[in-house]
Design a protein around this motif. Sequence first.
Motif, PDB file in Angstrom:
ATOM      1  N   ARG A 102      -7.808  -7.510 -11.770  1.00  9.29           N
ATOM      2  CA  ARG A 102      -6.987  -7.703 -12.729  1.00  9.29           C
ATOM      3  C   ARG A 102      -5.479  -7.278 -12.311  1.00  9.29           C
ATOM      4  NH1 ARG A 102      -9.605  -6.261 -18.384  1.00  9.29           N
ATOM      5  NH2 ARG A 102     -11.361  -7.731 -18.393  1.00  9.29           N
ATOM      6  N   ALA A 103      -5.308  -6.538 -11.464  1.00  9.13           N
ATOM      7  CA  ALA A 103      -4.165  -5.966 -10.993  1.00  9.13           C
ATOM      8  C   ALA A 103      -3.888  -5.487  -9.700  1.00  9.13           C
ATOM      9  CB  ALA A 103      -3.414  -4.760 -11.926  1.00  9.13           C
ATOM     10  N   PRO A 104      -3.019  -5.639  -8.869  1.00  6.62           N
ATOM     11  CA  PRO A 104      -2.982  -5.231  -7.649  1.00  6.62           C
ATOM     12  C   PRO A 104      -3.172  -3.630  -7.367  1.00  6.62           C
ATOM     13  CG  PRO A 104      -0.786  -6.032  -7.948  1.00  6.62           C
ATOM     14  CD  PRO A 104      -1.714  -6.342  -9.042  1.00  6.62           C
ATOM     15  N   GLU A 146      -6.465  -8.062  -3.069  1.00  8.70           N
ATOM     16  CA  GLU A 146      -5.614  -7.205  -3.999  1.00  8.70           C
ATOM     17  C   GLU A 146      -5.087  -6.075  -3.674  1.00  8.70           C
ATOM     18  OE1 GLU A 146      -8.897  -7.803  -4.880  1.00  8.70           O
ATOM     19  OE2 GLU A 146      -9.154  -9.744  -5.962  1.00  8.70           O
ATOM     20  N   VAL A 147      -5.618  -5.442  -2.941  1.00 10.16           N
ATOM     21  CA  VAL A 147      -5.743  -4.007  -2.321  1.00 10.16           C
ATOM     22  C   VAL A 147      -4.789  -3.949  -1.100  1.00 10.16           C
ATOM     23  CG1 VAL A 147      -6.662  -2.045  -1.524  1.00 10.16           C
ATOM     24  CG2 VAL A 147      -7.815  -3.357  -3.529  1.00 10.16           C
ATOM     25  N   THR A 148      -3.816  -3.096  -1.245  1.00 10.89           N
ATOM     26  CA  THR A 148      -2.879  -3.007  -0.305  1.00 10.89           C
ATOM     27  C   THR A 148      -2.662  -1.433   0.265  1.00 10.89           C
ATOM     28  OG1 THR A 148      -1.463  -4.588  -0.958  1.00 10.89           O
ATOM     29  CG2 THR A 148      -0.457  -3.489   0.909  1.00 10.89           C
ATOM     30  N   VAL A 149      -3.056  -0.920   1.623  1.00 15.24           N
ATOM     31  CA  VAL A 149      -3.079   0.126   1.843  1.00 15.24           C
ATOM     32  C   VAL A 149      -1.196   0.366   2.308  1.00 15.24           C
ATOM     33  CG1 VAL A 149      -3.604   2.018   3.589  1.00 15.24           C
ATOM     34  CG2 VAL A 149      -5.042   0.352   2.839  1.00 15.24           C
ATOM     35  N   ASP A 187       4.980   4.757  -5.418  1.00  9.43           N
ATOM     36  CA  ASP A 187       4.327   3.756  -6.062  1.00  9.43           C
ATOM     37  C   ASP A 187       3.048   3.361  -5.638  1.00  9.43           C
ATOM     38  OD1 ASP A 187       4.882   3.253  -3.669  1.00  9.43           O
ATOM     39  OD2 ASP A 187       5.436   1.231  -3.581  1.00  9.43           O
ATOM     40  N   ILE A 188       2.374   4.282  -5.105  1.00 15.01           N
ATOM     41  CA  ILE A 188       0.994   4.336  -4.743  1.00 15.01           C
ATOM     42  C   ILE A 188       0.164   4.533  -6.260  1.00 15.01           C
ATOM     43  CG2 ILE A 188      -1.068   5.898  -3.886  1.00 15.01           C
ATOM     44  CD1 ILE A 188       0.743   6.698  -1.446  1.00 15.01           C
ATOM     45  N   ASP A 189      -0.809   3.536  -6.255  1.00 17.10           N
ATOM     46  CA  ASP A 189      -1.523   3.829  -7.359  1.00 17.10           C
ATOM     47  C   ASP A 189      -2.807   4.733  -7.427  1.00 17.10           C
ATOM     48  OD1 ASP A 189      -0.371   1.451  -8.851  1.00 17.10           O
ATOM     49  OD2 ASP A 189      -1.155   0.391  -7.206  1.00 17.10           O
ATOM     50  N   ALA A 190      -3.618   4.751  -6.069  1.00 14.65           N
ATOM     51  CA  ALA A 190      -4.663   5.616  -5.984  1.00 14.65           C
ATOM     52  C   ALA A 190      -4.815   6.051  -4.609  1.00 14.65           C
ATOM     53  CB  ALA A 190      -5.766   4.493  -6.194  1.00 14.65           C
ATOM     54  N   VAL A 191      -5.504   7.136  -4.586  1.00 15.25           N
ATOM     55  CA  VAL A 191      -5.504   8.069  -3.306  1.00 15.25           C
ATOM     56  C   VAL A 191      -6.973   8.093  -2.767  1.00 15.25           C
ATOM     57  CG1 VAL A 191      -5.309  10.216  -2.134  1.00 15.25           C
ATOM     58  CG2 VAL A 191      -3.423   9.221  -3.511  1.00 15.25           C
ATOM     59  N   LEU A 192      -7.288   7.743  -1.628  1.00 16.05           N
ATOM     60  CA  LEU A 192      -8.801   7.685  -1.106  1.00 16.05           C
ATOM     61  C   LEU A 192      -8.850   8.903  -0.330  1.00 16.05           C
ATOM     62  CD1 LEU A 192      -9.408   4.074  -0.094  1.00 16.05           C
ATOM     63  CD2 LEU A 192      -9.469   4.911  -2.376  1.00 16.05           C
ATOM     64  N   VAL A 193      -9.763   9.909  -0.457  1.00 15.59           N
ATOM     65  CA  VAL A 193      -9.676  11.066   0.388  1.00 15.59           C
ATOM     66  C   VAL A 193     -10.880  11.017   1.325  1.00 15.59           C
ATOM     67  CG1 VAL A 193      -9.994  13.458   0.330  1.00 15.59           C
ATOM     68  CG2 VAL A 193      -8.425  12.574  -1.521  1.00 15.59           C
ATOM     69  N   ALA A 194     -10.622  10.989   2.710  1.00 14.26           N
ATOM     70  CA  ALA A 194     -11.575  10.928   3.649  1.00 14.26           C
ATOM     71  C   ALA A 194     -11.340  11.825   4.740  1.00 14.26           C
ATOM     72  CB  ALA A 194     -11.658   9.442   4.402  1.00 14.26           C
ATOM     73  N   THR A 195     -10.850  13.208   4.435  1.00 20.31           N
ATOM     74  CA  THR A 195     -10.768  14.369   5.170  1.00 20.31           C
ATOM     75  C   THR A 195     -12.117  14.854   5.632  1.00 20.31           C
ATOM     76  OG1 THR A 195     -10.447  15.751   3.368  1.00 20.31           O
ATOM     77  CG2 THR A 195      -8.411  14.681   4.701  1.00 20.31           C
ATOM     78  N   PRO A 196     -12.179  15.675   6.500  1.00 15.96           N
ATOM     79  CA  PRO A 196     -13.241  16.714   6.649  1.00 15.96           C
ATOM     80  C   PRO A 196     -13.799  17.234   5.038  1.00 15.96           C
ATOM     81  CG  PRO A 196     -11.829  17.127   8.333  1.00 15.96           C
ATOM     82  CD  PRO A 196     -11.207  16.109   7.575  1.00 15.96           C
ATOM     83  N   THR A 197     -14.776  17.583   4.715  1.00 16.32           N
ATOM     84  CA  THR A 197     -15.378  17.988   3.626  1.00 16.32           C
ATOM     85  C   THR A 197     -14.399  19.303   3.029  1.00 16.32           C
ATOM     86  OG1 THR A 197     -17.514  17.236   4.046  1.00 16.32           O
ATOM     87  CG2 THR A 197     -17.563  18.718   2.329  1.00 16.32           C
ATOM     88  N   LYS A 247     -12.173  -1.383  -9.901  1.00 13.56           N
ATOM     89  CA  LYS A 247     -12.500  -2.024 -11.409  1.00 13.56           C
ATOM     90  C   LYS A 247     -12.173  -1.104 -12.330  1.00 13.56           C
ATOM     91  CE  LYS A 247     -15.071  -6.133 -10.369  1.00 13.56           C
ATOM     92  NZ  LYS A 247     -15.918  -6.241  -9.342  1.00 13.56           N
ATOM     93  N   ALA A 248     -12.503   0.275 -11.942  1.00  9.96           N
ATOM     94  CA  ALA A 248     -12.265   1.327 -12.764  1.00  9.96           C
ATOM     95  C   ALA A 248     -10.715   1.796 -12.871  1.00  9.96           C
ATOM     96  CB  ALA A 248     -13.031   2.671 -12.367  1.00  9.96           C
ATOM     97  N   VAL A 249     -10.013   1.318 -12.067  1.00  9.79           N
ATOM     98  CA  VAL A 249      -8.714   1.725 -11.931  1.00  9.79           C
ATOM     99  C   VAL A 249      -7.839   0.508 -12.613  1.00  9.79           C
ATOM    100  CG1 VAL A 249      -6.568   1.548 -10.358  1.00  9.79           C
ATOM    101  CG2 VAL A 249      -8.647   3.253  -9.760  1.00  9.79           C
ATOM    102  N   THR A 250      -8.381  -0.540 -12.294  1.00 14.67           N
ATOM    103  CA  THR A 250      -7.535  -1.810 -12.978  1.00 14.67           C
ATOM    104  C   THR A 250      -8.095  -2.343 -14.504  1.00 14.67           C
ATOM    105  OG1 THR A 250      -9.045  -3.319 -11.767  1.00 14.67           O
ATOM    106  CG2 THR A 250      -6.918  -2.654 -10.787  1.00 14.67           C
ATOM    107  N   GLU A 251      -9.597  -2.033 -14.637  1.00 17.79           N
ATOM    108  CA  GLU A 251     -10.026  -2.716 -15.867  1.00 17.79           C
ATOM    109  C   GLU A 251     -10.732  -1.623 -16.703  1.00 17.79           C
ATOM    110  OE1 GLU A 251     -12.805  -5.641 -14.626  1.00 17.79           O
ATOM    111  OE2 GLU A 251     -11.304  -6.237 -13.038  1.00 17.79           O
ATOM    112  N   GLY A 252     -10.469  -0.249 -16.201  1.00 18.74           N
ATOM    113  CA  GLY A 252     -11.048   0.545 -17.226  1.00 18.74           C
ATOM    114  C   GLY A 252     -12.488   0.970 -17.165  1.00 18.74           C
TER     115      GLY A 252
END
Lengths: 294, 410
Positions: free
Chosen positions: B33-35, B59-62, B98-108, B365-370
């Motif tokens: 529903r939203a970028p 709809e997703v931009t890094v 303006d970042i909406d969401a962060v993906l964490v893929a570092t070492p554990t 979908k959780a981020v954009t649609e709840g």
Amino acid sequence: MPLRLACPAMGTRFELVLAGQREEHLRAAGEAALEEVRTLHGLWNAFAKDSLVAHLARLAGSGAWTRVDPETFELLELSRSVHAASEGAFHPLLAPLLESLGLRGEAGPDPEAATLDVEGLELDGDRQAVRLARAGMGLDLGGIAKGAALDAAAAILEEEDVRCALLHGGTSTVLALEPPPGRSSWRVVVGSQPGAPVLELARSAMSVSAARARVGTPEAGAHAHVLDPRTGQGVESGRPAAVVRGASAALCDAWSTALVAGAAPALLPNDLDALLQEPDGSWSASAAPTPLCS
Amino acid sequence: MTSPDRRTLLMAGAGTAASLLQPELLAARKPLRAPVRIGLVGVGRQGRAMLAELGKFEEVTVVAYCDTDERRLSSAARRARGAQGHPDAASMLAAHPDIDAVLVATPTHLHRQPCEEALAAGKHVYCEAPLAHSVTDARAIAAAAASSGKVFQTGLQGRANPVYGLARSFVRSGAIRDMVTMRAQTNEKNSWQTPASDPARSKALNWRLDSEVTLGLPGEVGAQQFDVFHWFRGDYPVKVEAEGGVLAWRDGRTVADTVHARLTFKDGAALDWSATLGNSYEGTHEVMMGTMGAVKLAWSHGWLFKEADAPTQGWEVYANRQQFHNDEGITLIAEATKLASQGKLKEGVGLPNRPLWYALDDFFKAVTEGDAVPCSAEEGLRATAVAIKVQESLLAGEPLAITEADLASK
């Protein structure tokens, strides 16, 4: 002793032969190179439903773009350029034709001509994005992917300071870095027949394509290993096999496919040379700046 | 949990034809529903895998990424065209409000700081599993997620996987009846060494072999598999006994390359799990056996094996089957009835996307649609705590109890 590592990918076996001082480092670098091969296999595998190639086919005709990794984007650019240079003898969009012939499961209907139009493979360089313009289109990178994977694997080895190595995908596409200590080259024998050509490779690649038979469904009948995209028919005669040598394994792979599919040897770029097998089994060299084999 | 109506997924029970998504439905996937503007923390092996999947979301931009390793930053510049690279999460967040969401893929062991910083900056967070290398860090992440009011998803991918969702509906509706035993394995042939000529860089990149920070095989591959059983069963093991050693790669490492563990649940049923880096036979899969059948799951595929005395269901006439030596498995297939009626049953075999794609799709979908996330921070904490217990048992060489307190958020 050289270290040998291998993995299955792209319907065959990829193998690395590495030489150097520290086995632990060689192994780590070799595993990273094979991981790259597996990653690219996962992206380009036409037989896997979850591959990038399958994703692009599902979206064909929808108008949606997919941003892709640089390896895929460069491969598609290269595919288009070899298609043009070979006057259509190399073709990256044969998936619908292969499906119609039963080479991807059950035989399907004849593809519409528009699905084989390479202009429909649309590339957006600014966004590094790809789309297929018409529904029914599909990539088949079988004529170039092994070479591209070897180029990528070799780049990783060189990044990790592995200098002495031989890499091959299914023995039909080979890439050599520096030769073993005390040797001037890696020697590669093409085939097992008496008098088979022997190639000397050092910091170069080679690929061989052959028009041997493979079989589709009983309804579709038997087909050659290589299709001539310009006729939609299997290549059964003329040129049983072709060997191409050059700096890029991807280019060698694509051009050996194109030559067996009927491309005129005169179209071969100047930085590649080739050996062509005649119907009687003998070999002849293309006009080349350097002799291809010893 | 993934809501059933978001995918043409669920079935009413074992007596109903299996219903799952098919490629055509995915191709027509409803746009978000939203970028969504993404900041990616960590662009090594897993970060690259994420970038490959993110390219499929129009709809997703890094917009930015970060990594402490300069070579990986340089490589990411080619992979995330147009995005800006940064040396750490803090500077990335500061430069890109303006970042909406962060993906964490570092070492554990480096998950906690970027998770806390991103949540504090008001960003939604997707964090790879296991959540952390210590219960302290995992609890801190869960606490930060709980107090933030933002979406937080732990990357336990089984919970987002449609094949697993279908299999779970079978199991929970009684298709295999009483679960009596379980097993799982991850077999691969790989030394886990990452090449690096500089010793400092080598230490950083080879964190999985660093006994000071790694959770070893139980954490790095086991956590994903243990959680499948947690999710299917609805409970957690109460005891674990693990053993293993360096059997394949005698290169001076101390982190076990081969591990066997038994995780016992409250009802007495046990999961036998093994992992090795010395052999790839049969790869990665999980098996649950009940008195009326067994389910085998292999991430992109799943099968149901029925006992001879199990009742026959009407839908079985449509089933696609696969032979495994003496056993015949019914393939768990998307929209089996519909596909069968079209003569396309075999086209439904296997997932059309990677498991990671489904996890990211749920997150967006959780981020954009709840929508609810398939795996919360709390669930991620509990799964992480179990994996840590397995590793502790391995190191201690003795069985350990897993208590409610071990899994609790405080």
